[in-house]
Write an enzyme that holds these catalytic residues in place. Structure first.
Site, PDB file in Angstrom:
ATOM      1  N   CYS A  58     -12.488  96.925  53.237  1.00  0.00           N
ATOM      2  CA  CYS A  58     -11.879  95.840  54.023  1.00  0.00           C
ATOM      3  C   CYS A  58     -11.958  96.096  55.521  1.00  0.00           C
ATOM      4  O   CYS A  58     -12.411  95.233  56.291  1.00  0.00           O
ATOM      5  CB  CYS A  58     -10.435  95.605  53.574  1.00  0.00           C
ATOM      6  SG  CYS A  58      -9.283  96.945  53.950  1.00  0.00           S
TER       7      CYS A  58
ATOM      8  N   HIS B 217      -4.536  96.354  54.000  1.00  0.00           N
ATOM      9  CA  HIS B 217      -5.648  95.427  53.812  1.00  0.00           C
ATOM     10  C   HIS B 217      -5.793  94.544  55.050  1.00  0.00           C
ATOM     11  O   HIS B 217      -4.807  94.200  55.709  1.00  0.00           O
ATOM     12  CB  HIS B 217      -5.436  94.552  52.575  1.00  0.00           C
ATOM     13  CG  HIS B 217      -6.663  93.770  52.191  1.00  0.00           C
ATOM     14  ND1 HIS B 217      -7.788  94.356  51.653  1.00  0.00           N
ATOM     15  CD2 HIS B 217      -6.950  92.439  52.290  1.00  0.00           C
ATOM     16  CE1 HIS B 217      -8.715  93.429  51.429  1.00  0.00           C
ATOM     17  NE2 HIS B 217      -8.229  92.258  51.807  1.00  0.00           N
TER      18      HIS B 217
ATOM     19  N   HIS C 280     -13.115  88.429  53.645  1.00  0.00           N
ATOM     20  CA  HIS C 280     -12.671  89.820  53.497  1.00  0.00           C
ATOM     21  C   HIS C 280     -13.466  90.509  52.390  1.00  0.00           C
ATOM     22  O   HIS C 280     -14.166  89.869  51.596  1.00  0.00           O
ATOM     23  CB  HIS C 280     -11.172  89.881  53.187  1.00  0.00           C
ATOM     24  CG  HIS C 280     -10.806  89.387  51.817  1.00  0.00           C
ATOM     25  ND1 HIS C 280      -9.815  89.963  51.049  1.00  0.00           N
ATOM     26  CD2 HIS C 280     -11.308  88.369  51.046  1.00  0.00           C
ATOM     27  CE1 HIS C 280      -9.720  89.322  49.887  1.00  0.00           C
ATOM     28  NE2 HIS C 280     -10.599  88.356  49.870  1.00  0.00           N
TER      29      HIS C 280
END
Length: 342
Positions: free
Chosen positions: A256, A306, A318
């Protein structure tokens, strides 16, 4: 008259053996039955456990990213300090050699003070000419000795700094290895759980290619960002479908935070390596998606493990998790910790 004898009673030992044998037979029968008909794992329970393991794996992966970034910095710093120590040692040797030459000259002259030697010279006219040179030599010698002492202090300090950096590098390397081991352990546990399911159930838990697609989102009318944000958004969107791989920063696989680092690097902007560090860059926009602009970093969860990039119309791009690919999702699909404008 017929003889009637009472039947012989079994001994206590024989009764014990027979009882134990019967118990063993029952236990073996139960085991055989258990092996013959193992309980089928519940797909929903496995999915919940796998999701939890993969989230923990991502947390560990970001710890790994942070430890690796720190290790790289420390290794570079240690190399620089060791180079400085080596140069300082060379300068020390050169200064010490100069003083040794002066000491040798004094020894060869019998230890007599140079000024006394000049005054006792048979050439009085040469005394005045040499006196100036003597003063200059004495001054140079004093300066050399002072430089030697200063250089020794600097060298000792550099050695201490290098030793401290190397010690921290050892600790950082251990943290790096621990995080890597934790990531691999979480993935192994998740794979073990999935192996208990049928192929169809595994696909349902992890999602097949179709279910992982972001085709359900209308991406035809996204707002056009400006400046370097436009370059970063275009770069990130160009990697849709690329596999998530923990610790990866491109150009074909990403985690990520690695996707954010890679995309903004294309725009000439350097981002820190981890999602936790990315949660502190730029300007805080709050947590309301309505205030976000394309290119903003959207940080998720309380521990900021994240990160995604806002692309407009309530959507982000993402790299989700292991087994998934870079794709678009709703910006509020997970709890938002902060939105940062780079």
């Amino acid at each position: 008259m017929a003889s009637h004898r009472r039947p012989k009673q079994p001994s206590r030992a024989r009764v014990t053996v027979l009882t134990a044998a019967a118990a063993t037979a029952v236990a073996l029968s139960a085991q055989v039955s258990a092996h013959a008909a193992p309980a089928k794992p519940n797909k929903d329970e496995v999915k919940a456990q796998v999701d939890k393991l993969l989230e923990e794996q991502e947390q560990a992966a970001e710890r790994y990213n942070g430890a690796k970034e720190r290790s790289d910095q420390l290794r570079k710093q240690a190399d620089q300090l060791q180079d400085q120590v080596a140069r300082g040692q060379g300068q020390m040797t050169e200064l010490a050699s100069g003083l040794a030459a002066v000491a040798g000259q004094e020894y060869r002259s019998g230890g007599m003070d140079p000024s006394m030697q000049l005054m006792l010279s048979t050439n009085p006219d040469g005394y005045l000419a040499q006196a100036s040179s003597f003063e200059q030599a004495a001054s140079t010698q004093a300066d050399t000795l002072k430089s030697l002492k200063d250089q020794q202090r600097r060298l000792d300090q550099q050695k201490q700094e290098a030793a401290a950096v190397l010690a921290e590098l050892d600790r950082s390397t251990q943290a790096l290895n621990d995080a890597k081991t934790e990531v691999q352990s979480k993935l192994k546990d998740a794979q073990k759980l999935l192996s208990q399911l049928s192929a169809a159930d595994r696909a349902a838990v992890m999602g097949d290619r179709a279910s992982r697609s972001d085709d359900r989102f209308d991406l035809s009318n996204l707002p056009a960002p400006g400046g370097y944000a436009a370059v970063a958004v275009d770069a990130a969107m160009s990697k849709r479908g690329s596999a998530y791989v923990w610790g990866a920063t491109g150009a074909s696989t990403f985690d990520c935070s690695g996707l954010m680092v890679w995309a903004y690097a294309k725009a000439g902007v350097s981002l820190p390596r981890t999602s936790q560090s990315q949660a502190t860059v730029g300007t805080n926009v709050g947590t309301n998606v309505a205030n976000a602009q394309p290119g903003d970093l959207v940080i998720y969860h309380n521990d900021a493990h994240h990160v995604a990039m806002y692309i407009g119309n309530g959507l982000v791009v993402h790299a989700p998790r292991t087994g998934d690919v870079v794709k678009v999702m709703k910006a509020d699909a997970m709890p938002i910790k902060t939105i940062r404008r780079v």
